[in-house]
Motif scaffolding. Sequence first.
Motif, mmCIF file in Angstrom:
data_model
loop_
_atom_site.group_PDB
_atom_site.id
_atom_site.type_symbol
_atom_site.label_atom_id
_atom_site.label_comp_id
_atom_site.label_asym_id
_atom_site.label_seq_id
_atom_site.Cartn_x
_atom_site.Cartn_y
_atom_site.Cartn_z
ATOM 1 N N THR A 188 -15.064 15.038 37.517
ATOM 2 C CA THR A 188 -14.911 13.742 35.782
ATOM 3 C C THR A 188 -14.476 13.890 35.265
ATOM 4 O OG1 THR A 188 -16.111 15.540 34.407
ATOM 5 C CG2 THR A 188 -17.617 15.034 35.498
ATOM 6 N N PRO A 189 -13.733 12.418 34.834
ATOM 7 C CA PRO A 189 -12.793 12.541 33.824
ATOM 8 C C PRO A 189 -12.340 13.408 32.607
ATOM 9 C CG PRO A 189 -14.018 10.695 34.471
ATOM 10 C CD PRO A 189 -15.110 11.452 35.075
ATOM 11 N N ALA A 190 -13.882 13.477 31.928
ATOM 12 C CA ALA A 190 -13.767 14.889 31.029
ATOM 13 C C ALA A 190 -13.119 16.171 31.014
ATOM 14 C CB ALA A 190 -14.932 15.302 30.340
ATOM 15 N N TYR A 191 -13.127 16.180 32.272
ATOM 16 C CA TYR A 191 -12.648 17.544 32.969
ATOM 17 C C TYR A 191 -11.251 17.949 33.039
ATOM 18 C CZ TYR A 191 -11.995 22.124 35.874
ATOM 19 O OH TYR A 191 -11.252 22.679 35.801
ATOM 20 N N THR A 192 -10.468 16.348 34.032
ATOM 21 C CA THR A 192 -9.518 16.444 34.361
ATOM 22 C C THR A 192 -8.427 15.942 33.126
ATOM 23 O OG1 THR A 192 -9.935 14.166 35.237
ATOM 24 C CG2 THR A 192 -10.152 15.562 36.776
ATOM 25 N N GLN A 193 -8.971 15.209 31.827
ATOM 26 C CA GLN A 193 -8.529 15.299 30.769
ATOM 27 C C GLN A 193 -7.604 16.283 30.136
ATOM 28 O OE1 GLN A 193 -10.424 11.950 29.148
ATOM 29 N NE2 GLN A 193 -10.173 10.404 30.811
ATOM 30 N N ALA A 194 -9.434 17.557 30.399
ATOM 31 C CA ALA A 194 -8.747 18.494 28.947
ATOM 32 C C ALA A 194 -8.434 19.934 29.472
ATOM 33 C CB ALA A 194 -10.368 18.911 27.961
ATOM 34 N N PHE A 195 -8.977 20.066 30.715
ATOM 35 C CA PHE A 195 -8.789 21.517 31.446
ATOM 36 C C PHE A 195 -7.263 21.507 32.489
ATOM 37 C CE2 PHE A 195 -13.108 22.073 30.244
ATOM 38 C CZ PHE A 195 -13.137 22.909 29.683
ATOM 39 N N THR A 196 -7.257 23.241 33.201
ATOM 40 C CA THR A 196 -6.506 22.861 34.294
ATOM 41 C C THR A 196 -7.382 23.077 35.881
ATOM 42 O OG1 THR A 196 -6.657 25.378 34.344
ATOM 43 C CG2 THR A 196 -4.857 24.283 32.865
ATOM 44 N N PRO A 197 -7.108 22.253 36.378
ATOM 45 C CA PRO A 197 -7.749 22.922 38.352
ATOM 46 C C PRO A 197 -8.035 24.331 38.527
ATOM 47 C CG PRO A 197 -5.611 22.327 38.981
ATOM 48 C CD PRO A 197 -5.069 22.317 37.201
ATOM 49 N N PRO A 198 -9.018 23.950 38.707
ATOM 50 C CA PRO A 198 -10.021 24.898 39.016
ATOM 51 C C PRO A 198 -8.885 26.596 39.731
ATOM 52 C CG PRO A 198 -11.065 23.680 40.133
ATOM 53 C CD PRO A 198 -10.001 23.178 39.206
#
Length: 447
Positions: A188-198
């Motif tokens: 999701t855009p919200a995840y990729t913009q705010a978090f490092t890769p899992p």
Amino acid sequence: MAAVHPTAELGFGKGTNELYNKARGEYQPQVLSHLRKAVKSSDPLNIVEIGCGTGLFTRALLAHEEWKNNIQSYRAIDPSEGMRETFAKYTTDDRVVLTAGTFADTGVESGLADLVVIAQALHWCLDHESAAAEFARILKPGGVLAIVWVQEGRDKAPWLEQFRMRVERDEGDAPHTRSGLWRQLYKTPAYTQAFTPPEETVLPYIVPNTQAGVIERGLSSSRVAVLGDEQKQEFVRDAEAILKRGEGRVWIEEEKGIFEHPHRAEIIVSWRSDSPSQRSAADTLGFRPKNVTQDMIDTISNMFPDIPPDNIRYDLLRTGSVELSSNKILERGFLESPPPAYFTLYPRDANAEQAARPAQARGGATSTAVKAPKQTLIDRYNLKDRVAADEPSTLGPEDLTTGKAPWEDSAEKREASLKERKAQMILAARHSQSAARRMLAQQQKAS
């Protein structure tokens, strides 16, 4: 879109969760230790658990040696009144606040959490974009998002694969972990913009169990809990037949009916980006870069002047350690060149390269200026006499790796201790480099 899936709402409703709390296994200590290492902060922590259920994970974490004395607050959130009712019955800790909420609406203050954890629950998430935005909102910069799964090791024994297939036979449209649909969160855009890769870790383990214990676990599944009485009785008969055949079962105490029940824990962690630039760096490089200072680059460059500075910086971004990167050079003789993407973050200084070329090459007048020699670390720390005396370092490998030092009782002593520690590290690195060169010369002579 509904906030809670109908199967979860019915299967985990009021008065339905005593069996769930009894039948589901405990979270293993190694799982909780892995999570503690992911949370870098040593301050008292604020933890938010979403989908806390009956409190199985909560109680395990609160009792764990590495966690129990370092928690300031614990927000436990679940949409199910039945789950919260059982949670409150068995969880007594003044640090815990239990509230109703969902993945997309936790009711937690912005920037509160050092850790947001979801254990055995993310498959019930119906809106991944909204959930990712909520996780980012309530986490501090640098805080950890952790998804934890405990799965039965169905690939380890035929009886367990048969049992799980029987549990899932009547699942209908109920979400389940194995589908992997919950992984949409990471796209999701919200995840990729705010978090490092899992970053994902799998920890296999075995727990002892009995036939009754396995069947109760099956009955606690939401997809079985919603069945009528006759259908549940049919499920029990089928499960008993599977366990009676026991294909691939390994006994622990056969006379007591105790056998091995394979499991695997999956832990997926990512970090709330400290800044847009850090997030961009992680996206570009494909890993979360460590902090690197110019002094770290200069330290290695002075010891190994033949290694290009970009190679040094790129390796330090991975290791975050002068000692680890230096050891790579000593063992391999080189550091890998960075990929093209690296230079989008750290472009070469064209002006510096141009200035370094001879003036004649540019068609200009010959310069009479003489460039001052680069000061070495030996010169900077006045170590010539100690090098000439071939003084060995008193630091061992563990000292160099951990960087631990005794805490002195005054600023002057601490400054002197730090200066001496730097000197010892330089002497140790120089000694290792000299030893490697002598070994290489001996090998060349022998060949």
